[in-house]
Design an enzyme around this catalytic site. Structure first.
Site, PDB file in Angstrom:
ATOM      1  N   GLU A  38      -6.665  11.157   2.835  1.00 43.40           N
ATOM      2  CA  GLU A  38      -6.598   9.943   2.016  1.00 43.40           C
ATOM      3  C   GLU A  38      -6.275   8.745   2.922  1.00 43.40           C
ATOM      4  O   GLU A  38      -5.477   8.871   3.861  1.00 43.40           O
ATOM      5  CB  GLU A  38      -5.462  10.167   0.999  1.00 43.40           C
ATOM      6  CG  GLU A  38      -5.154   9.030   0.050  1.00 43.40           C
ATOM      7  CD  GLU A  38      -3.947   9.373  -0.853  1.00 43.40           C
ATOM      8  OE1 GLU A  38      -3.227  10.356  -0.547  1.00 43.40           O
ATOM      9  OE2 GLU A  38      -3.728   8.662  -1.840  1.00 43.40           O
ATOM     10  N   LYS A 109      -9.388   6.900  -7.169  1.00 40.56           N
ATOM     11  CA  LYS A 109      -8.268   7.724  -7.641  1.00 40.56           C
ATOM     12  C   LYS A 109      -7.783   7.259  -9.015  1.00 40.56           C
ATOM     13  O   LYS A 109      -7.480   6.071  -9.189  1.00 40.56           O
ATOM     14  CB  LYS A 109      -7.131   7.636  -6.612  1.00 40.56           C
ATOM     15  CG  LYS A 109      -5.978   8.606  -6.840  1.00 40.56           C
ATOM     16  CD  LYS A 109      -4.976   8.474  -5.666  1.00 40.56           C
ATOM     17  CE  LYS A 109      -3.886   9.518  -5.694  1.00 40.56           C
ATOM     18  NZ  LYS A 109      -2.970   9.380  -4.521  1.00 40.56           N
ATOM     19  N   CYS A 142      -5.292  13.550  -3.437  1.00 40.55           N
ATOM     20  CA  CYS A 142      -3.848  13.799  -3.352  1.00 40.55           C
ATOM     21  C   CYS A 142      -3.209  14.143  -4.708  1.00 40.55           C
ATOM     22  O   CYS A 142      -3.471  15.198  -5.250  1.00 40.55           O
ATOM     23  CB  CYS A 142      -3.189  12.579  -2.684  1.00 40.55           C
ATOM     24  SG  CYS A 142      -1.573  12.965  -1.943  1.00 40.55           S
ATOM     25  N   VAL A 169       3.358  14.194   0.084  1.00 42.59           N
ATOM     26  CA  VAL A 169       4.780  14.152   0.433  1.00 42.59           C
ATOM     27  C   VAL A 169       5.589  15.159  -0.388  1.00 42.59           C
ATOM     28  O   VAL A 169       6.709  15.475  -0.037  1.00 42.59           O
ATOM     29  CB  VAL A 169       5.373  12.733   0.258  1.00 42.59           C
ATOM     30  CG1 VAL A 169       4.762  11.773   1.284  1.00 42.59           C
ATOM     31  CG2 VAL A 169       5.158  12.201  -1.151  1.00 42.59           C
TER      32      VAL A 169
END
Lengths: 268, 268
Positions: A38, A109, A142, A169
């Site tokens: 990304e 997205k 993501c 993350v």
């Protein structure tokens, strides 16, 4: 069909450096389709809308897309890569799909994560699938992974392979993508980045690596470590993704009971 | 709220033995809600429709349900347990929800696995949630796990906790239930059986154990080994399942983009 994922550290804001890096590494790669992370040419942790605006590019005529298309043309390969897109005053967290003949399509997205909501407009077009010949390919980005509807929508639309550019993350995604593969009987290719960003006094973001390709039976075909950089490739047999049988009596699609599923929240 | 799971080996066809075993073990259990495996009073591997018919019982007046209700009354607990249900000529792979005041509700499995299709009618009522006071509880059975719509439907209907009686033979479910917890921010309690059944010359079925409780953050709160028997309990804070925030800007429910999800397969 031979697919690959490129896990690396992108330097924030240094598009020229990142694009040179991508070009240099991809020169030596032999694959039909390569997935990149990304926002792989800009980096992730923006600190102002002006910064996002200045670093984003129009698609397909911006520099990032043009240079990635040049690689596709030269190497006769496809690339799915996360790019920060600008369209008028609006910016999008976008993944582009490019091939030897040039631009194929984009996915903007739709599930924005945390501060992305400050910088980007959410996509409004949902999940699309492109028939590349050797495989039908869809893209999600993501955080889309946490919504089962993302991969499900792509699989129901016919995707054999889900390209999944990421800057992860949270820790759950690599295992969850096994579930996404098994529940939809599709291949998934998650290309994550590594390293840490801590800009403008913000909390550091540690990107988790562990990029992987999974198959419709839930096997991890390849996986990176959490700090490793490079490209890994693997041959996939897309016909496996077109057979939705779990047992001789269970076909994942035939067994769905759409009329019994609840799709909207009880608000009481 | 204290919940528990009971993992054990049920002897095929020996309802009296299995019910005595359940009664004896549960006498020593202290919990508000206990989850038992799928078809826990009959065993799993039927070899004829007559056998299914003979071993199945009406609900709530059949022996299995009556004896489980007696335990609930005596112990002031709730039980979710898999029972083979007979209703006229039709049999269902059913989970009953019972409490100190008696019968609460049933869920008839809607995604039947393999030979279950020979013996049972699929449920026609979808996924329901019951408010028990301390928690809103839904049920799904075994193979329902592979369809993300099962847990999603229960969570959208308000479930804090998904009770999941199982007789698992595929290896993916324990990890997939972590995904189900994280993607819906709910607790899940999978009660699986152990041991092997190989009846009437059929291929042996090896049940995988590994019963577990997961929390909305994707932690395994308790887990059994693959051959262990017994009851394990854990206290859960159901308010965690009512907070759907992943970050301060991301609420799992607010972030859903229902209008962009594809719910039906492209048939071309």
């Amino acid at each position: 069909m031979k697919i690959g994922i490129f896990q690396f550290f992108s330097k924030f804001g240094e598009k020229e450096y990142n694009l040179n890096r991508i070009e240099n590494v991809l020169t030596h790669v032999d694959a039909d389709l390569l997935v990149l992370p990304e926002l792989c040419t800009t980096g992730y942790q923006f600190i102002s809308r002006k910064e996002v605006h200045d670093l984003s590019e129009s698609i397909p005529d911006g520099e990032s897309t043009r240079r990635l298309m040049a690689i596709c043309r030269r190497k006769k390969m496809h690339i799915a890569a996360g790019v920060s897109e600008r369209n008028g005053d609006d910016c999008y967290n976008t993944s582009v799909l490019l091939g030897p003949e040039g631009y194929i399509g984009t996915y903007r997205k739709i599930h924005l994560f945390d501060e992305e909501k400050l910088w980007f407009q959410p996509g409004t077009e949902g999940f699309q699938v492109w028939d590349l010949g050797p495989a039908k390919v869809g893209m999600m980005i993501c955080f889309d992974w946490i919504f089962p509807e993302s991969a499900r929508s792509l699989a129901l639309a016919g995707a054999d392979l889900i390209c999944h550019p990421s800057n992860l993350v949270l820790p759950f995604c690599p295992d969850a993508m096994i579930t996404r593969s098994v529940e939809n009987r599709v291949f998934t290719a998650t290309a994550n980045r590594i390293g840490c960003e801590a800009r403008g006094g913000k909390s550091p973001l540690n990107f988790t690596g562990l990029s992987q390709v999974t198959d419709p039976s839930g096997n991890r075909m390849i996986q990176f470590g959490s700090e490793e950089e490079g490209v890994k490739t693997v041959r996939i047999d897309v016909t496996l993704a077109r057979n939705k049988h779990i047992t001789s009596r269970n076909d994942l699609w035939e067994d769905r009971r759409e009329e019994l599923y609840q799709e909207t929240r009880n608000k009481k």
